[in-house]
Enzyme design. Structure first.
Site, PDB file in Angstrom:
ATOM      1  CG  HIS A  57      -5.797  -2.324   8.906  1.00  0.00           C
ATOM      2  ND1 HIS A  57      -5.800  -0.948   9.006  1.00  0.00           N
ATOM      3  CD2 HIS A  57      -4.542  -2.703   9.231  1.00  0.00           C
ATOM      4  CE1 HIS A  57      -4.606  -0.529   9.351  1.00  0.00           C
ATOM      5  NE2 HIS A  57      -3.817  -1.572   9.501  1.00  0.00           N
TER       6      HIS A  57
ATOM      7  CG  ASN B 190      -8.613  -1.556  12.119  1.00  0.00           C
ATOM      8  OD1 ASN B 190      -7.690  -2.243  11.701  1.00  0.00           O
ATOM      9  ND2 ASN B 190      -9.066  -0.504  11.460  1.00  0.00           N
TER      10      ASN B 190
ATOM     11  CD  GLU C  78      -8.543   0.838   7.707  1.00  0.00           C
ATOM     12  OE1 GLU C  78      -8.399  -0.126   8.483  1.00  0.00           O
ATOM     13  OE2 GLU C  78      -7.993   1.938   7.896  1.00  0.00           O
TER      14      GLU C  78
ATOM     15  CG  ASP D 266      -0.277  -0.426   2.515  1.00  0.00           C
ATOM     16  OD1 ASP D 266       0.969  -0.409   2.579  1.00  0.00           O
ATOM     17  OD2 ASP D 266      -0.988  -0.781   3.463  1.00  0.00           O
TER      18      ASP D 266
END
Ligand code: PGA
Length: 241
Positions: A138, A136, A143, A67
């Site tokens: 991801h 979280n 996400e 990314d």
């Protein structure tokens, strides 16, 4: 999914470097999927050390990063281009033309996403994908959401992620709100996956990615469906298992 629990961050980094080393030794043209963030830093330090000691050769290796932030120039100190250059690429003999990172400054980001997926396919796919995990759940910048994208795509970062990544910037406001990330399909297509995590902050995510339930609310839980996914975590990250 195979879970290996080790005692420390340093042990995790050594074991991760062992996996990368054996993939490259088996195939000197290996295609690596690389991750940024704090987690793989120790693994990169170890790989650089092994390169300097003549134990590993990156001359023919191809890399694809997961990314990049949108609209952060490659020479920005918080860009993932800069991270990879300073933590790994400047210190090994990988050829610049074999390095691939999504361009966050592309004029047409959608086109950049499809170009990136095409390049992965042209390279023959990824042999080993390294992953960290967000607290979280991801992976890359995929996400938690009602639906997850298969291909490389533009993503809006969640408040959790903006908050977590603000530690690298002077203020929360400076964290780019959008990024380009490889999608779940691009990640799941890797022949082998290696996810690393360390620290109690990751314990909840590790538990919910490995509890036998697959949910888009925890993108990493999809890795339970992969035929060759290994997770190396320290005892703090394993605290809730
Ligand atoms: P970290 O980030 O390695 O900096 O904890 C991991 C991630 O957010 O994927």
């Amino acid at each position: 999914m195979k879970i290996i629990i080790v005692q420390s961050y340093s042990e995790m980094s050594q074991e991760a470097a062992d996996v990368v080393t054996s993939i490259i030794k088996a195939n000197n043209r290996a295609v690596l999927g690389l991750a940024t963030g704090s987690t793989p830093e120790g693994m990169y330090v170890e790989l650089v050390k092994r390169f300097r000691n003549g134990l590993i050769d990156f001359q023919e290796v191809v890399s694809f990063n997961l990314d990049e932030y949108l609209n952060l120039p490659p020479d920005h100190r918080q860009s993932y281009h800069y991270y990879m250059k300073t933590k790994l690429f400047d210190h090994i003999n990988i050829r610049p033309e074999k390095v691939n990172i999504p361009s966050g400054s592309a004029e047409n980001p959608e086109l950049e996403c499809s170009r990136y997926d095409r390049k992965i396919i042209e390279a023959g796919g990824i042999n080993l994908q390294i992953l960290g995990i967000g607290s979280n759940g991801h992976i890359g910048f995929n996400e938690p959401a009602d639906a997850l994208s298969i291909n490389t795509h533009l993503v809006e970062l969640t408040p959790d992620t903006l908050q977590a990544n603000s530690r690298f910037f002077e203020s929360l406001e400076q964290v780019p709100k959008k990024a380009i990330t490889m999608g779940m399909g691009s990640i799941m297509s890797a022949k082998k996956i290696l996810l690393l995590a360390s620290g109690t902050g990751k314990a909840r995510a590790i538990k919910s990615m490995s509890d036998g339930i697959v949910t888009t609310a925890v993108p990493a839980s999809l890795l339970q469906l992969h035929h060759d996914a290994t997770v190396i975590i320290d005892s703090d990250a394993a605290a809730l298992l």
